[in-house]
Scaffold this motif. Structure first.
Motif, mmCIF file in Angstrom:
data_model
loop_
_atom_site.group_PDB
_atom_site.id
_atom_site.type_symbol
_atom_site.label_atom_id
_atom_site.label_comp_id
_atom_site.label_asym_id
_atom_site.label_seq_id
_atom_site.Cartn_x
_atom_site.Cartn_y
_atom_site.Cartn_z
ATOM 1 N N ALA A 1 13.879 104.754 -18.989
ATOM 2 C CA ALA A 1 13.383 106.049 -18.897
ATOM 3 C C ALA A 1 11.975 106.059 -18.599
ATOM 4 C CB ALA A 1 13.469 106.785 -20.407
ATOM 5 N N GLU B 1 10.425 108.779 -14.747
ATOM 6 C CA GLU B 1 10.112 109.696 -15.700
ATOM 7 C C GLU B 1 10.778 111.049 -15.623
ATOM 8 O OE1 GLU B 1 5.954 110.426 -15.346
ATOM 9 O OE2 GLU B 1 5.428 108.542 -15.568
ATOM 10 N N SER B 2 11.729 111.307 -14.591
ATOM 11 C CA SER B 2 12.533 112.394 -14.586
ATOM 12 C C SER B 2 14.025 112.267 -15.298
ATOM 13 C CB SER B 2 12.669 112.879 -13.114
ATOM 14 O OG SER B 2 13.386 111.710 -12.459
ATOM 15 N N ASP B 3 14.050 110.786 -15.685
ATOM 16 C CA ASP B 3 15.445 110.603 -16.309
ATOM 17 C C ASP B 3 15.507 110.985 -17.847
ATOM 18 O OD1 ASP B 3 17.863 109.105 -16.915
ATOM 19 O OD2 ASP B 3 16.903 107.503 -17.632
ATOM 20 N N TYR B 4 16.705 111.981 -17.946
ATOM 21 C CA TYR B 4 17.048 112.480 -19.255
ATOM 22 C C TYR B 4 18.271 111.808 -19.671
ATOM 23 C CZ TYR B 4 20.853 114.593 -16.724
ATOM 24 O OH TYR B 4 21.943 114.851 -15.832
ATOM 25 N N ALA C 1 16.941 108.499 -21.598
ATOM 26 C CA ALA C 1 16.092 109.079 -22.669
ATOM 27 C C ALA C 1 17.120 109.533 -23.882
ATOM 28 C CB ALA C 1 15.092 110.062 -22.116
ATOM 29 N N ARG D 1 11.365 114.213 -26.237
ATOM 30 C CA ARG D 1 11.179 113.496 -24.736
ATOM 31 C C ARG D 1 12.605 114.050 -24.150
ATOM 32 N NH1 ARG D 1 10.367 107.217 -23.158
ATOM 33 N NH2 ARG D 1 12.386 107.098 -24.108
ATOM 34 N N SER D 2 13.512 113.639 -24.729
ATOM 35 C CA SER D 2 15.144 113.855 -24.032
ATOM 36 C C SER D 2 15.066 115.356 -23.621
ATOM 37 C CB SER D 2 16.145 113.540 -24.967
ATOM 38 O OG SER D 2 17.314 113.905 -24.360
ATOM 39 N N GLU E 1 12.820 117.594 -23.555
ATOM 40 C CA GLU E 1 11.810 117.961 -22.238
ATOM 41 C C GLU E 1 12.240 117.778 -20.893
ATOM 42 O OE1 GLU E 1 7.457 116.714 -20.829
ATOM 43 O OE2 GLU E 1 7.651 116.867 -22.827
ATOM 44 N N ARG E 2 12.696 116.541 -20.783
ATOM 45 C CA ARG E 2 13.221 116.101 -19.598
ATOM 46 C C ARG E 2 14.438 116.630 -18.973
ATOM 47 N NH1 ARG E 2 12.445 109.626 -19.094
ATOM 48 N NH2 ARG E 2 10.242 109.647 -19.369
ATOM 49 N N LYS F 1 13.779 120.283 -17.922
ATOM 50 C CA LYS F 1 13.313 120.433 -16.554
ATOM 51 C C LYS F 1 14.231 120.428 -15.407
ATOM 52 C CE LYS F 1 8.616 118.341 -17.325
ATOM 53 N NZ LYS F 1 8.026 117.189 -17.181
#
Length: 187
Positions: free
Chosen positions: A119, A123-126, A129, A151-152, A154-155, A158
């Motif tokens: 993760a 950085e775009s990996d949900y 995460a 964090r999960s 937020e990703r 998106k």
């Protein structure tokens, strides 16, 4: 995943010795088999072809480890993942495969470390995460689960903003919201 298989198939027709294309194809075939019930070997032949072409390609060993994990061959998968981690401990694919293997083996501390590494690398990996939440819950660390749920969330949000029909991202949003105690929003 189907388009990845098509592109990699075309790339390997042009250059049958292109190990990275074989490794990428293996991962996509695994996704199709295990998440979309497509009839194939889960990418085993493509992963083995990639390894035969380039035994130092960490992603090829990671792809083989994923197939072996899903086919319930944990000892062989551990050997492959150890090789992959030795070759490239920073690889997104390698850390994701290691995390999945350790999760299946219920070695949650190691799974957390590798999910977090994957993760961090992307950085775009949900997905990775979000899987950390399950690991913290499995070891009874509520505070850790709360910390990573944000964090999960937020990703994944998106991704949903760009693709509102993404069921996978939506499931991670719901899981994160439930962990954070936002049950009405999760509903």
């Amino acid at each position: 995943s189907e388009s990845i298989v098509r592109l990699c198939s075309r790339a390997t027709e042009i250059d049958p010795n292109y190990a990275r294309a074989w490794a990428l194809m293996a991962g996509a075939q695994g996704t199709l088999r295990f998440h979309h019930a497509r009839e194939n070997d889960g990418g085993l032949a493509a992963a083995e072809r990639a390894i035969a072409l380039d035994g130092n390609l960490a992603e090829a060993h990671a792809a083989r480890a994923r197939v072996l994990t899903r086919d319930a061959h944990p000892e062989e998968a551990l050997r492959e993942i150890e090789t992959a981690l030795r070759l490239d401990p920073e690889s997104y694919e390698v850390n994701g495969a290691a995390a999945g293997l350790y999760y299946n083996l219920r070695r949650f501390g190691e799974a957390i470390r590798h999910y977090d590494k994957a993760a961090t690398v992307m950085e775009s990996d949900y997905t990775n995460a979000g899987m950390i939440i399950s690991c913290y819950k499995a070891i009874g660390d509520t505070e850790g689960a709360l910390r990573v749920a944000s964090r999960s969330l937020e990703r994944a949000e998106k991704i949903i903003a760009q693709d509102p029909d993404n069921g996978s991202a939506m499931s991670f949003v719901v899981g994160a919201l439930a962990t954070l105690g936002e049950t009405e929003r999760a509903k």
